[in-house]
Design an enzyme around this catalytic site. Sequence first.
Site, PDB file in Angstrom:
ATOM      1  N   LYS A   1       5.128  92.038 -31.061  1.00 45.64           N
ATOM      2  CA  LYS A   1       5.001  93.487 -30.963  1.00 45.64           C
ATOM      3  C   LYS A   1       3.532  93.870 -31.008  1.00 45.64           C
ATOM      4  CE  LYS A   1       6.333  97.785 -33.107  1.00 45.64           C
ATOM      5  NZ  LYS A   1       6.555  98.431 -34.376  1.00 45.64           N
TER       6      LYS A   1
ATOM      7  N   PRO B   1       9.934  92.624  -6.425  1.00 47.40           N
ATOM      8  CA  PRO B   1      10.489  92.451  -5.081  1.00 47.40           C
ATOM      9  C   PRO B   1      11.283  93.689  -4.676  1.00 47.40           C
ATOM     10  CG  PRO B   1      11.703  91.118  -6.682  1.00 47.40           C
ATOM     11  CD  PRO B   1      10.530  91.703  -7.407  1.00 47.40           C
ATOM     12  N   ASP B   2      11.265  94.021  -3.386  1.00 53.28           N
ATOM     13  CA  ASP B   2      12.102  95.107  -2.865  1.00 53.28           C
ATOM     14  C   ASP B   2      13.452  94.488  -2.494  1.00 53.28           C
ATOM     15  OD1 ASP B   2      13.454  96.985  -1.206  1.00 53.28           O
ATOM     16  OD2 ASP B   2      11.550  98.051  -0.984  1.00 53.28           O
ATOM     17  N   ILE B   3      14.446  94.728  -3.334  1.00 53.48           N
ATOM     18  CA  ILE B   3      15.752  94.060  -3.188  1.00 53.48           C
ATOM     19  C   ILE B   3      16.423  94.504  -1.887  1.00 53.48           C
ATOM     20  CG2 ILE B   3      18.006  93.706  -4.276  1.00 53.48           C
ATOM     21  CD1 ILE B   3      16.570  94.471  -6.973  1.00 53.48           C
TER      22      ILE B   3
ATOM     23  N   PHE C   1      19.498 104.046  -0.855  1.00 49.79           N
ATOM     24  CA  PHE C   1      19.414 105.410  -1.353  1.00 49.79           C
ATOM     25  C   PHE C   1      17.956 105.837  -1.347  1.00 49.79           C
ATOM     26  CE2 PHE C   1      23.342 107.218  -3.265  1.00 49.79           C
ATOM     27  CZ  PHE C   1      24.216 106.265  -2.790  1.00 49.79           C
TER      28      PHE C   1
ATOM     29  N   LYS D   1      12.769 100.258   5.922  1.00 47.02           N
ATOM     30  CA  LYS D   1      13.516  99.180   5.254  1.00 47.02           C
ATOM     31  C   LYS D   1      14.535  98.530   6.185  1.00 47.02           C
ATOM     32  CE  LYS D   1      12.741 100.853   0.621  1.00 47.02           C
ATOM     33  NZ  LYS D   1      12.871 100.386  -0.755  1.00 47.02           N
TER      34      LYS D   1
ATOM     35  N   ASN E   1      13.315 104.096 -16.370  1.00 44.88           N
ATOM     36  CA  ASN E   1      13.389 105.433 -15.778  1.00 44.88           C
ATOM     37  C   ASN E   1      14.690 106.086 -16.192  1.00 44.88           C
ATOM     38  OD1 ASN E   1      15.495 104.841 -13.677  1.00 44.88           O
ATOM     39  ND2 ASN E   1      13.930 103.344 -13.077  1.00 44.88           N
TER      40      ASN E   1
ATOM     41  N   ASP F   1       9.193  99.750  -9.598  1.00 47.30           N
ATOM     42  CA  ASP F   1       8.328  99.204  -8.553  1.00 47.30           C
ATOM     43  C   ASP F   1       7.385  98.138  -9.100  1.00 47.30           C
ATOM     44  OD1 ASP F   1       9.324 100.790  -6.439  1.00 47.30           O
ATOM     45  OD2 ASP F   1       8.250 102.516  -7.253  1.00 47.30           O
TER      46      ASP F   1
END
Length: 402
Positions: free
Chosen positions: A295, A313-315, A331, A349, A216, A285
Amino acid sequence: MNLQGKRLVIGMTGGIAAYKVCELVRRVQDEGATVRVVMSRAAQEFVTPTTMQALSGQPVATDQWGAEGARVANAMPHIDLTRDADALLIAPCTANFIAKLAHGLADDLLSTLALARRLAPPCPLLVAPAMNVEMWNNPATQRNLATIRGDGVELLGPASGNQACGETGAGRMLEPHELLEDLIAFFQPKLLAERRVLITAGPTFEPIDPVRGISNLSSGKMGFALARAAREAGARVTLVAGPSGLSTPRGVRRIDVVTAREMYDAVMGYANRADVFVGVAAVADWRVVNTSPRKLKKNADAGPPALQFEANPDILAAVAAMPGGPLTVGFAAESENVVANGQAKRAAKRVAMIVANQAQDALASDEAEVHLIDAGGVRALPRAPKLAQARQIVAAIAQLLA
Ligand code: C5P
């Protein structure tokens, strides 16, 4: 401007690193400081007072007597020069001058004004050593350094590396941009002194094949600014960074990772020792399960490759769920309903604070407008550079810890 209104006295002693101080004198003025330069006799063998006068825009003091003595009404430049100064920085500082500081010798203008500076309210003394590695390692110098440290002198550097004399090792004076960063840090309030702060920053990169992947547009700027602000506040900072070209803030330990799972492992390996965890990274995600070791070939007949995904995993949530874990801050980059979405994220969270901002700010911008959302409510921080926002976030974290 990070040194707005600060009045500095920069004392130069005799070393080839004096050329770096020419640049430093400019840079501190760019940050809003005013500078008076004082030079020892030997310093003038390396750069001239005329150079330093032109660069600082102020007369340069070289002597207790003569013109400088005459210029000051009470004929006491060794007193006057530091009385309204916010700090005295000696750069470059020779082994000889460190010895003079350690023993309170005052045989020229610079050593006399260092001895005559006020201790209460203090005119802090910062020292940027510059010398040959053998001079640095000499027990006499090390003894003198221990003495001045004990007296409350702040040492900036030195670094290790190639030296002008052709030898290699400790004793190289810091570069101008490093001295500037340390000087700016020196003036920040020590709100997180000795706290251990763990921060994630930047994007993650999830491979598809050896040359392709999914990532991203996160620049890492906010996370790196936060690492810098936490270090300025006296914290011991570990920064777990996804792929980013940004340079590491001074004094920050950096662990480079690529994927979300690597970021998770790095964070979990350290989180139980941290007092604070701030998840700034834009973590992917999803990751590709059926990555190819070779390749992928474009095969028009077969159509696009069928990628299969698995959740990362959601750290942040994992750290927030640790029993006895650190204070956690997350954030939230939102494109609309920034505050409401941030509040929902804070609840989901289970983190102490959410910093909510506009998604477009979170990517590459140097500035951000953020909302701090904690149990006490919502506070809007108007648009400002990310380092300024980071300092405010650090102050809010310090309040939550208190
Ligand atoms: O769920 P969302 O990605 O919107 O949450 C953003 C917050 O959660 C950020 O603090 C981000 O660093 C963190 N996060 C994380 N691990 C993930 C996804 C998000 O730590 N896998």
